[in-house]
Scaffold this active site. Sequence first.
Site, PDB file in Angstrom:
ATOM      1  N   ASP A  23       0.865  -1.174   0.000  1.00 45.40           N
ATOM      2  CA  ASP A  23       0.000   0.000   0.000  1.00 45.40           C
ATOM      3  C   ASP A  23       0.910   1.235   0.000  1.00 45.40           C
ATOM      4  O   ASP A  23       2.130   1.124   0.165  1.00 45.40           O
ATOM      5  CB  ASP A  23      -0.879  -0.044   1.249  1.00 45.40           C
ATOM      6  CG  ASP A  23      -1.675   1.222   1.449  1.00 45.40           C
ATOM      7  OD1 ASP A  23      -2.392   1.624   0.521  1.00 45.40           O
ATOM      8  OD2 ASP A  23      -1.571   1.819   2.537  1.00 45.40           O
ATOM      9  N   LYS A  64     -11.760   6.065  -3.048  1.00 44.89           N
ATOM     10  CA  LYS A  64     -12.257   7.244  -2.339  1.00 44.89           C
ATOM     11  C   LYS A  64     -13.747   7.495  -2.533  1.00 44.89           C
ATOM     12  O   LYS A  64     -14.410   7.992  -1.621  1.00 44.89           O
ATOM     13  CB  LYS A  64     -11.429   8.474  -2.728  1.00 44.89           C
ATOM     14  CG  LYS A  64      -9.940   8.331  -2.375  1.00 44.89           C
ATOM     15  CD  LYS A  64      -9.738   7.767  -0.971  1.00 44.89           C
ATOM     16  CE  LYS A  64      -8.276   7.515  -0.658  1.00 44.89           C
ATOM     17  NZ  LYS A  64      -8.077   6.595   0.480  1.00 44.89           N
TER      18      LYS A  64
END
Length: 280
Positions: A23, A64
């Site tokens: 990540d 998002k």
Amino acid sequence: MPFFFSGYAMNALPVRLEAVIFDWAGTLVDFGSFAPTRVFVEAFAQFGVALTLEQARGPMGMGKWDHIRALCDDPGIASQYQERFGALPDDAAVTAIYERFLPMQLEKVAEYSDVIPGALQTLREIRERGLKVGSCSGYPASVMRRVLERALAGGLEIATVVASDQVPRARPAPAMALKNAVELGVADVAACVKVDDTGVGIEEGRRAGMWSVGLLLSGNAAGLTRDAYQALDEVGREAARARARQAFASAEPHYFIDTIADLPSVLSDIEARLASAERP
């Protein structure tokens, strides 16, 4: 008779690691994962909805738009929106918030993209082991371009990067991790390690059939600045670890470490387990 392909018998188990997939925010850069959380708070405020940093962190790791959808499904947040606009937030409302969020994130993400201590050394050790390196993020590609520019200035470069809007379904679905495996030319996902600071990122790795490593202190789960982390004594660090472990409980990572600096010893342990015919 087994069929051989790229050095593997089709019915054989991998005996060594091939790749590590990271990540970004809270793992490689942005100690404490503050870039997205603070911008979520600011974006919702523009719609008259008050968010705490803790609330903003809740769905962290998702794409998002999905993150905003999850926040809008929170009863307390939804009721604030309803009081202001006379209706619960539907997908059009989520899109409106996202469209306000995205330019703010593009403007500010570089401010929070300093390389996390230990990342460069760990990446160097991984490559010296002959392993491939990939990465993925809940950020869309437009934001990742800004992150990559800042990371490169800090000496961190990873060629394989998958953003959340480059797959049909982002975390906790396994698509970004699997896209990394394909692009890296990995022969078996069981020879891959996924490293993440969020529950959905850990779950992504597990769903992809990879070894998953959860970061306790450098990322979203602890929510500490680098200075706050360094100021903690061991009692304080253990308390922060306990909170992070609780946040990760349902994701069930194979390993916990404090920060990316602690990863090399975990990789050695995984290789020993692979050599003993274990799989994730």
